[in-house]
Write a protein that holds these residues in place. Structure first.
Motif, PDB file in Angstrom:
ATOM      1  N   THR A 344      37.918  84.300  45.382  1.00  0.00           N
ATOM      2  CA  THR A 344      38.811  84.273  44.287  1.00  0.00           C
ATOM      3  C   THR A 344      37.581  84.550  43.483  1.00  0.00           C
ATOM      4  O   THR A 344      36.588  84.706  43.384  1.00  0.00           O
ATOM      5  CB  THR A 344      39.455  83.301  44.218  1.00  0.00           C
ATOM      6  N   ASP A 346      36.254  82.729  40.934  1.00  0.00           N
ATOM      7  CA  ASP A 346      35.152  81.780  40.915  1.00  0.00           C
ATOM      8  C   ASP A 346      34.115  81.687  42.354  1.00  0.00           C
ATOM      9  O   ASP A 346      33.302  80.988  42.337  1.00  0.00           O
ATOM     10  CB  ASP A 346      36.413  80.489  41.530  1.00  0.00           C
ATOM     11  N   ARG A 347      34.500  82.360  43.124  1.00  0.00           N
ATOM     12  CA  ARG A 347      33.675  82.787  44.161  1.00  0.00           C
ATOM     13  C   ARG A 347      32.401  83.429  44.749  1.00  0.00           C
ATOM     14  O   ARG A 347      32.183  84.022  45.470  1.00  0.00           O
ATOM     15  CB  ARG A 347      34.292  82.442  45.740  1.00  0.00           C
ATOM     16  N   GLU A 349      30.117  84.463  42.877  1.00  0.00           N
ATOM     17  CA  GLU A 349      28.756  83.648  42.831  1.00  0.00           C
ATOM     18  C   GLU A 349      28.009  83.584  43.981  1.00  0.00           C
ATOM     19  O   GLU A 349      27.015  84.651  44.124  1.00  0.00           O
ATOM     20  CB  GLU A 349      28.438  83.033  41.413  1.00  0.00           C
ATOM     21  N   LYS A 381      33.711  91.416  36.071  1.00  0.00           N
ATOM     22  CA  LYS A 381      32.235  90.635  36.580  1.00  0.00           C
ATOM     23  C   LYS A 381      31.688  91.416  37.383  1.00  0.00           C
ATOM     24  O   LYS A 381      30.549  91.460  37.602  1.00  0.00           O
ATOM     25  CB  LYS A 381      33.235  89.971  37.250  1.00  0.00           C
TER      26      LYS A 381
END
Length: 387
Positions: A344, A346-347, A349, A381
């Motif tokens: 996802t 958010d993961r 990083e 990103k």
């Protein structure tokens, strides 16, 4: 000469010392012809070595860039990099300060000599041929003139020269690619063929423009004829210089349409797939532990899918090798590796923290209502963290 007291006259002694003939001397430039000649010879030798070390390194870098941006052979790129690094190691056998001290670019008459053919190149193939020839010639010069300075250096260069012959043969024999290199791919999306073909093509086109680097058709329900219709429609829409097209499992369809293929651990062997598809196509392999990853690379995989990383809604697994596996891959595998499974936004990083900067997603993007926007967010990103 003595006076009446038998003592040497100080005046006579003074004049004798003053006018005593001195040994004949030569000008400084002629003090030692042999020493001077040797010094000049060593100066010219180091100039030659310095020039050819630079020439060989520049030629290798040119070939590497060609492989990176116009070819899709990560293994060959790794070998070329190793060759260049070995050249640097060999140069360490020489005195770098002497090399730099004897560098004289303004005084090099060769810098002014240029032939008309050097100013024109008609194709990538001509650029590569010129670079391989220049590198081979430079290595030969290094081997010969190196004998005057360091036999160990000369022997090492001889070994590198023979390695170069084999590698350059591989570089020039394979055709230039007209599709995006897997080395420049970071966002990989798996897609099915459940949508009507028009909507399927529109969605694929939109996420391609949004920054998706690879689209893999993974379809288990439709017939072979139907899948071929989807492939044909996609090929006529997607620019291969922007987004690569890959098909899952189906080596037969890949061969028919000139596509690359992705295989699982229980599918056709990599060697058998290569025989069918030839050298011009990519082969991706799914791997679930470091041993599988190492075997896949040794058998000719051009990239790896590594996971599952986290639980996902697309597939169910009993075991998740997760981040430790990805960390091992980043440290030990010199091949593009895409993390897959439960990825996802958010993961991301967490993946970056273990050295993985490529991801593969399926429903998270393909089935999302805002698939184009989401693809763009992922792409931006990943671009910001590319290594």
């Amino acid at each position: 000469m003595k006076d009446s007291t038998g003592v040497l006259s100080t005046r006579v002694l003074f004049y004798q010392s003053r006018f005593k003939p001195k040994p004949a001397t030569l000008p400084f430039s002629k003090i030692s012809a042999a020493t001077s000649a040797r010094s000049l010879r060593m100066n010219s030798t180091y100039r030659i070595l310095d020039a050819n070390l630079n020439r060989a390194a520049e030629g290798l870098r040119t070939i590497e860039d060609f492989i990176r941006f116009d070819r899709e052979d990560a293994v060959l790129l790794s070998k070329l990099k190793n060759l260049r690094h070995e050249l640097t190691t060999a140069a360490g056998l020489l005195d770098r300060q002497l090399l730099l001290a004897n560098r004289d670019t303004p005084g090099d008459d060769g810098t002014e000599l240029t032939t008309p053919s050097e100013l024109q190149r008609q194709s990538m193939a001509e650029i590569v041929a010129a670079a391989t020839n220049r590198t081979q010639q430079a290595l030969r010069c290094l081997e010969e003139f190196g004998k005057l300075v360091s036999p160990d250096f000369s022997l090492k260069i001889k070994d590198l020269r023979y390695q170069a012959y084999d590698l350059f043969s591989l570089v020039e024999r394979k055709p230039i690619q007209t599709t995006k290199s897997i080395l420049d791919c970071f966002l990989y999306v798996l897609i099915d063929c459940e949508l009507p073909i028009e909507k399927f093509v529109d969605r694929a086109k939109n996420i391609s423009k949004a920054g998706v680097d690879v689209l893999q058709i993974r379809e288990k329900k439709r017939s072979t004829a139907e899948i071929c219709e989807y492939v044909k429609a996609l090929q006529s829409t997607i620019d291969p210089r922007v987004t690569k097209l890959i098909i899952n499992d189906r080596v037969d369809i890949a061969a028919s349409f000139g596509l690359s293929v992705h295989l699982g651990q229980d599918d056709l062997s990599p060697s058998a797939a290569k025989k069918i598809l030839g050298n011009g196509t990519l082969l991706g392999i799914s791997t679930h532990d470091i041993q599988q990853a190492q075997i896949a690379v040794s058998e000719g995989a051009d990239y790896l899918g590594c996971g599952p990383t986290f639980p996902s809604t697309t597939k169910s697994f009993d075991h998740f090798p997760g981040l430790p596996f990805l960390k091992s891959v980043a440290a030990q595998i010199d091949c593009p590796a895409f993390a897959i499974g439960g990825i996802t936004f958010d993961r991301l990083e967490e993946l970056f923290s273990v050295g993985i900067f490529r991801v593969a997603l399926s429903a998270a993007i393909w089935n999302a209502e805002n698939s184009t926007e989401l693809a763009a967010r992922f792409s931006d990103k990943l671009k910001a963290h590319r290594r």
